[in-house]
Structures are given as structure tokens and as C-alpha cells.
Design a protein around this motif. Sequence first.
Motif, short mmCIF file in Angstrom:
data_model
loop_
_atom_site.label_atom_id
_atom_site.label_comp_id
_atom_site.label_asym_id
_atom_site.label_seq_id
_atom_site.Cartn_x
_atom_site.Cartn_y
_atom_site.Cartn_z
N VAL A 118 0.48 -0.91 0.09
CA VAL A 118 -0.30 -0.31 -0.09
C VAL A 118 0.59 1.55 0.07
CG1 VAL A 118 -1.69 1.57 0.92
CG2 VAL A 118 -2.13 -1.35 1.55
N LEU A 119 0.34 2.56 -1.01
CA LEU A 119 0.74 3.51 -0.78
C LEU A 119 0.67 4.13 0.25
CD1 LEU A 119 1.75 4.41 -4.39
CD2 LEU A 119 3.26 4.24 -3.10
N VAL A 120 1.63 4.98 1.05
CA VAL A 120 0.90 5.55 2.52
C VAL A 120 1.65 6.96 1.84
CG1 VAL A 120 1.56 4.09 3.55
CG2 VAL A 120 3.57 5.53 3.37
N PRO A 121 0.56 8.35 2.55
CA PRO A 121 1.40 9.65 2.09
C PRO A 121 2.50 10.48 2.47
CG PRO A 121 -1.16 9.27 4.22
CD PRO A 121 -0.66 7.38 3.28
N ILE B 118 0.78 9.38 -5.45
CA ILE B 118 -0.61 9.05 -4.87
C ILE B 118 -1.18 10.28 -5.94
CG2 ILE B 118 -2.99 9.23 -3.72
CD1 ILE B 118 -0.25 7.96 -1.22
N ALA B 119 -1.09 11.29 -5.89
CA ALA B 119 -1.78 12.34 -6.47
C ALA B 119 -1.75 11.85 -7.62
CB ALA B 119 -1.66 13.73 -5.44
N ASP B 120 -0.71 11.81 -8.26
CA ASP B 120 -0.05 12.01 -9.84
C ASP B 120 -0.90 10.50 -10.36
OD1 ASP B 120 0.82 13.85 -10.20
OD2 ASP B 120 3.16 13.48 -9.92
N SER C 161 -8.21 2.94 -4.56
CA SER C 161 -8.02 1.53 -5.24
C SER C 161 -8.09 2.69 -6.40
CB SER C 161 -8.92 1.15 -5.74
OG SER C 161 -8.85 0.45 -6.34
N PHE C 162 -6.95 2.54 -7.21
CA PHE C 162 -6.78 3.40 -8.18
C PHE C 162 -6.26 2.35 -9.56
CE2 PHE C 162 -5.06 6.49 -5.39
CZ PHE C 162 -4.85 7.36 -5.53
N GLY D 54 -7.89 -0.81 -9.33
CA GLY D 54 -7.51 -2.40 -7.96
C GLY D 54 -6.72 -2.82 -8.16
N ALA D 55 -5.61 -2.03 -9.18
CA ALA D 55 -4.17 -2.73 -9.19
C ALA D 55 -2.91 -2.32 -7.96
CB ALA D 55 -3.61 -2.18 -10.33
N VAL D 56 -3.03 -0.57 -7.49
CA VAL D 56 -2.96 0.27 -6.51
C VAL D 56 -4.07 0.31 -5.81
CG1 VAL D 56 -1.08 2.01 -6.32
CG2 VAL D 56 -0.67 0.75 -8.86
N LEU D 57 -2.99 0.65 -4.11
CA LEU D 57 -3.91 0.67 -3.67
C LEU D 57 -3.28 1.61 -2.95
CD1 LEU D 57 -5.00 -2.29 -2.03
CD2 LEU D 57 -6.46 -0.67 -3.03
#
Length: 805
Positions: free
Chosen positions: A718-721, A729-731, A771-772, A775-778
Amino acid sequence: MEFIAHIRENDGSIQTVEDHLLETKALAEKFGKSSGMGHICGLSALLHDAGKLTEEFRDYILKAVNDPEHAPKRGSVDHSTAGGKILFNSYHSTQSDPFYTVLSEVVGNAIISHHSYLHDFLTPDLDSPYLRRVKEKELLQFKQTKDYFYRKVMDENTFDHYVTAAKDELKILLKNYAPEDYPRHLHFITKFVFSSLIDADRTNTRLFEENQEYEPINSAELMDNYYDKLMMKIKAFKEHPDAGNRINKLRASMSDQCEDCAEKPSDIYTLSIPTGGGKTLASLRYALKHAKKYGKKRIFYIVPFTTIIEQNAQEVRKILQDDEHILEHHSNVIEEDYEENERFDGMISPEEKLRLAKDNWDSPIIFTTMVQFLNVFYEKKSRSVRRLHRLSDAVIIFDEVQKVPVKCVSLFNEALNFLKSICKSSIVLCTATQPALDFVDYKLDVPRNNDMISDINKVNLSFERTKIIDRSRQGPVTNEELQQFISTKLEDENSILVILNTKSAVRNLYVLLNECDSGVPLYHLSTSMCASHRKRLLAEIRKYLANNEQVICVTTQLIEAGVDVDFDCVIRSLAGLDSIAQAAGRCNRHGKKDIKKVYLIDHRDEKLSRLREIQKGKEISKKLLKEMKTEGGNEILSPPAMTRYFQEFYTDLESELDYYVPRVEKNMTDLLFWDRTQSDWVKSLYSKYNHPPKTYLVTSYGTAAEHFSVIDNLTTSVLVPYEEGKEHIADLNGYETIEHFSQFMKQAQHFSINIYSQQKQDLEKQGALVSFLDGAVLALKEGFYSDEFGLDIREDGAGFDNYVF
């Protein structure tokens, strides 16, 4: 008629099936050549998309591109079975040489599986998914496919000669083994072929989409350049004012011995440098010299945890002065369903670009983890097995090899034996606490006296910088009692490192120390923090240590795996001897002070009942400590004590070494390595149906991989802010090209964490995950990540104690 493999998105250009097959074949041959499998790998590539040589598939792909709103269902046209069927019909049980049968199974399975995962030849339920595809499945245009293949791709006579060359390669690979051992080696050969095919297929597809040519990296030139830069650095070390102190002289001597060992042929070697002995640079010196002499393509550093990847990679980058060609592979970042089915091969979607962009370890120096290494061989995901062939003709350094999970010991040993014997790689087992990997049934093939450092017992004595004090005999301690002990030690020591066995114990102690507010800077570390976060905190801690200022760090055992810190005092919750030795390596690491103390405690609040390996290691250590006559002394970490520890450890956990799979009541080694005379379910087939299996191999690839996980609790990346992670995440929705996705993955892994399935469910209930890309990236929402703890959710206490690192 022109048959279509792919249609380029930006200009509508067509890649024909024949071009794709021949270009993919050329790549697969390159990937397999150094391991003696050029024709075997090339054969799999030559046939993998033969099923696209039909009007049915041509109509399917054109309709999907020209009329996307009414596109046919993805996977509605099977194009991967035909190649395996051609081999089966022409060469399985039809030739006098039985190696044709074996070849058709090895290569045919790779072909039919290149959009999913390798099929079982025989399941524990006595079914054969492989035969259902290549023998029983009816393809209406199969004859047309064969005719077009021989007419457009390769004529039948040339093809037959090519198959014969592949068969001869297979014979040579197996000539030194007994027939009953063939299945074990064929398991790895099949996965190597599968890996080469997937990588060649995806690479060729990516090159076509990006309209680029294949440009391999000139590894030989880079290795020469790297070696020269390293030797300049070593020369600078020898001229440094501190070069004459006792520890640095020992480090220099061991480094010189590693260079001498590089002249020897590729093999499995042990590098038993004591903790703090400079093994990263010594092993790099061996690797670069050996790569120069023997033409090795890559150098791998395999570490137990992500924590030390960035540290070691940064150290190597600084010396070699190269950011471009040194890869850090922390995690996969992208979730991938292994059931790809027959993916749509038309205009490439963002999901497809993500799949094509996934790193394939095509770099001269790669830093990655033990989890990623084992996943390459055993995980049921094509993203992992794609990388396997890159481990051939390489130098592979395992840092802290004693951290191989117990259930994976046999699987690990067999993978290394394959890399040594068939892939011609040289392997270095690097640790101050060598595990007894030759003390198990599936032994590691390490020749005797293959340690790179001579007279290691004398070296260990010379490296003594600490004294072990066993306070565990005084009984279990609570966090409150531990807090008081830490306060007492602060009267004598400037820096204190506390290492406990579970995240919850660490967190609770940190909160208690924070509330007491001693005025001493206090830090908390765990893998709930992303790599970039831990890197920042460790940099702050090192500043206090360098200035000899007071600081306290409370952490899980992640810090023991090679993290370069030097504390005055270490307090270690009782665990295995290897963990105790690694903890001691964070105390007086550089020997600049008089002998310092490492205190062993028995922590009352740690719940280890479901952490069997830690619990067992603790029990054996406690037993060995009781046999000592005093409460202090380093005899407990001597090589004889360590050997005895690992022998007892593996003996007590003998039933777990082969990775038992409860659902099928079989060991993973049975599913993957046994032949028809050993397998009990094959014998049951004889008794039930009174006939042998219809395939030579009875390997259960899919069943085994379905149940494989290095970590018992399945995790999701999971990507974290955190800092730049917010920008990534924004991009996410702005990425368009495969190159952009590739850059994103390399950067994003510094800002990702792995969460357990229960944590994922809790976060989903709280609406904390976004989810982005279908669903491939969380990604984690802000508010669920803190500077103190990283991932900041409150699980119930019992569940949280099961999360170690």
C-alpha cells in the motif's frame, strides 16, 4: 492473410504474429543460452502465440480495436493452447527417445501457462490440468494453425531440427543426475523456461508498443568500471588515519581474503565475517572481481528485510557513483491477479502497461529481499517468476542468510543448488551466524572448507567489543520494570537500543517512555513505516550517536539485519542465538570504546504462542544459557554454541522444514520434487485405476504455488501519504506510457508498506484505502499514517502481537 499479434496504441501499427514469435524466440534464446537452455527457451517462445495464427483470433482482435463498445469478451479466443498441443501431438510418446516426451511436457506446460501459471501435471486429486489442455481440449482451427505456422514462421523440417537441438540440451542438463532425481531438476528447468518465455514475451510487446529496439546493458564494461572505483575507495580506506586501529586492520584483512577467493571457480561459499566486520564492501569486492574474471552478468544482494536495502544500496551507489544501474526492489507495489487468462492483445490499456512495466531485474546490481527471492521460484504470480532467469550467470550474495524462514529451508536449499549447478551462478552466504543448512534432509551443496575467511575463530575473538549479560534468569519483566532499568542505564550510558520481539510490545514501551519524558530523544522503529520514513529516522539517530549524545531507540528486530548503528548499550528480549548475536552487533559496533554490555531480558508482555520460530529460538537459547556457569560471557555466541543452536533448532522443527500444506496434507517438496516412484498419490493412482500416469512428470506446480507464502499472514503493498508519497498518490491517474509506469514503481516502493489481511479489512471498514487503476494500486488516506508509528490503526491486542517486524 496477415495475422495480428499486437496493434500499437499511438499510431495503429500492426505487429504480425510471425514477427512477434521470431523476435520473442531470439530474446528467449539469449536469456537461456548461458545456462545451456537456449533452444529449450527459444522453442517455448517460438510456439507461445501460435494460436493467433487463425482467422478467428484475427477477427477477434480487429473487432476489439475497431469497435471497443461491442468488443468480444476478453479471453474468449484461446491462443495459448495451440503451441503446447503441437508439441504434445508431434513429440509426446511418439519418438524412440523418451527425452522428447520430457521436452514436450516441460516446454508445453510453459506455453499453455504463459497467461496464468504453470499447470499441474497431476494434482493430489489425481487430475491432470496439463493433459486437459494439450490433449483433451478441442481447438476448431488447430489444423489451420499448424499449417500457417509451418508456412509463415518455420518450415516443418527446420522446426524438427530445432526441437531435436532442444531435446539434446535437456539431455546434457540431466546427464550428471540419477533418473530418480530428474523430476527435482526438471521442476527448476521448467520454471526457468517459463521465466524466459514470460520475460521475452513482455519485453518484445513493450518494445513494439514503445517503438524501440532491444538494447542489452553492457555488464562487462560496467563491472570493470565499478571494480576500479571500489579499489580506489579501498585505497583511500588504507590511507585513512584510523586504518591502523585493531578493527579496521581486521576488516582490511578479511576484504583482501575475499578478493583472493574471487579467483576460484563459481560455487557456494560462506562469508562468516563478524557483525560490523565490513561484509557489504568485502562481499562487493569479491562479486566485482569474480564478475570480471568469469564474465558474470549481474550481482544480487538478497537481504532479509526491506529495512537495509536502502542503506546498503546507498553505500554501494556512493562508492560506484552510479544511480542508473543499481536497482532497489523493495516490494511489488502493484497488485496482480495471477489468473490473467487470455488477455486482450490489442490496444494496450493502462492495466496492461502496468503489467509490462513491472521490473524484470534487468540491471547489473540488484538489491532485493529474501521474500522476493523465494517468490521468484515458488509464488503463483507471473510478475515474480518472470525474474527467475536473471539469477543465472550471476553473483548472488545472501546477507544474514540465517533469516531464511524455517518452513522454506528445503525450498531455499534446492533453489540455490539449481542456481549453482545449472545456472552457473556463484553464491555467497553472508552472516556472522552461519545456519546449519547442510544439517537437513534437502541439504545445501556447500563444499567443505568453503569459507572465504581463514581462522574464523581467531577473528571472532579479535572482534570482541561487547559482553553478554543474562538478566533473563531474574525472571520476566514488565514494561514498567524495563522502563526503570533503562532509566538506570542512562546514568552510565549515552545511547540505549531496546529490541523486543513484537510490534505491540515495542509500541507500548515507546508510549510508556514517552509519557515518562526523561528529556532524552526517543525513537520508535518498525516496518509499519515506509522505507523513506525509516531512513529519515535512522539518519537522525546516527547524528546523536556520532556526537556521543543521549538517545533511546525502541525497535523490533528489523534493526538487526545489517543496519549500521553503534549504541553504547543494547537491551534484547530473549530470542534465538542468531538474533542475540545480531543485536550485539549494534553495540560498540566499531570498537571505539571499551567493552560494552548487551543485556538479555525475558519480556513478560510478549505473546509468542503463534510466533513459533521465535518461541522455539527463545526456548533453545534459554536452555543453552542455563548451561553456562555465570550470568555473563560471550561463550553463548561462539561458533560451537551457534552450530549446536541451529542443529537443535532444525531438529525440533524438522516436520516444518519442507513446507507442509495442511489443505492437501502434503509437503511442498513432495508436490514439486518427487517422482512417480516416491509420490504416494501416484501410487494410489496405480491401485485405483491400475495404470500409471499418462505424463512422465507428476509435478503439482499450480497446487504448490496456490498455497505458497513466505510470510504466513498474506500481505498487500500500500502506498502511504508520507512526504513525496503524497505526490506519487496524487499523480497516479496521470501516468500514460510504460516508461512512466516503470519510473513510478521504482520511486513508489520507498513510500509503501505491506499490510496484513486483517489490517486491510480493518482499513477498508474505516474507508482508509483508495483504489487506483482498477484496483492494481492501493493507497492509504491521510490521517491513517503518523510520524511516530507509521501505519496508525488500532488492531485488537491479540492480533497485533502476531505481527513481528
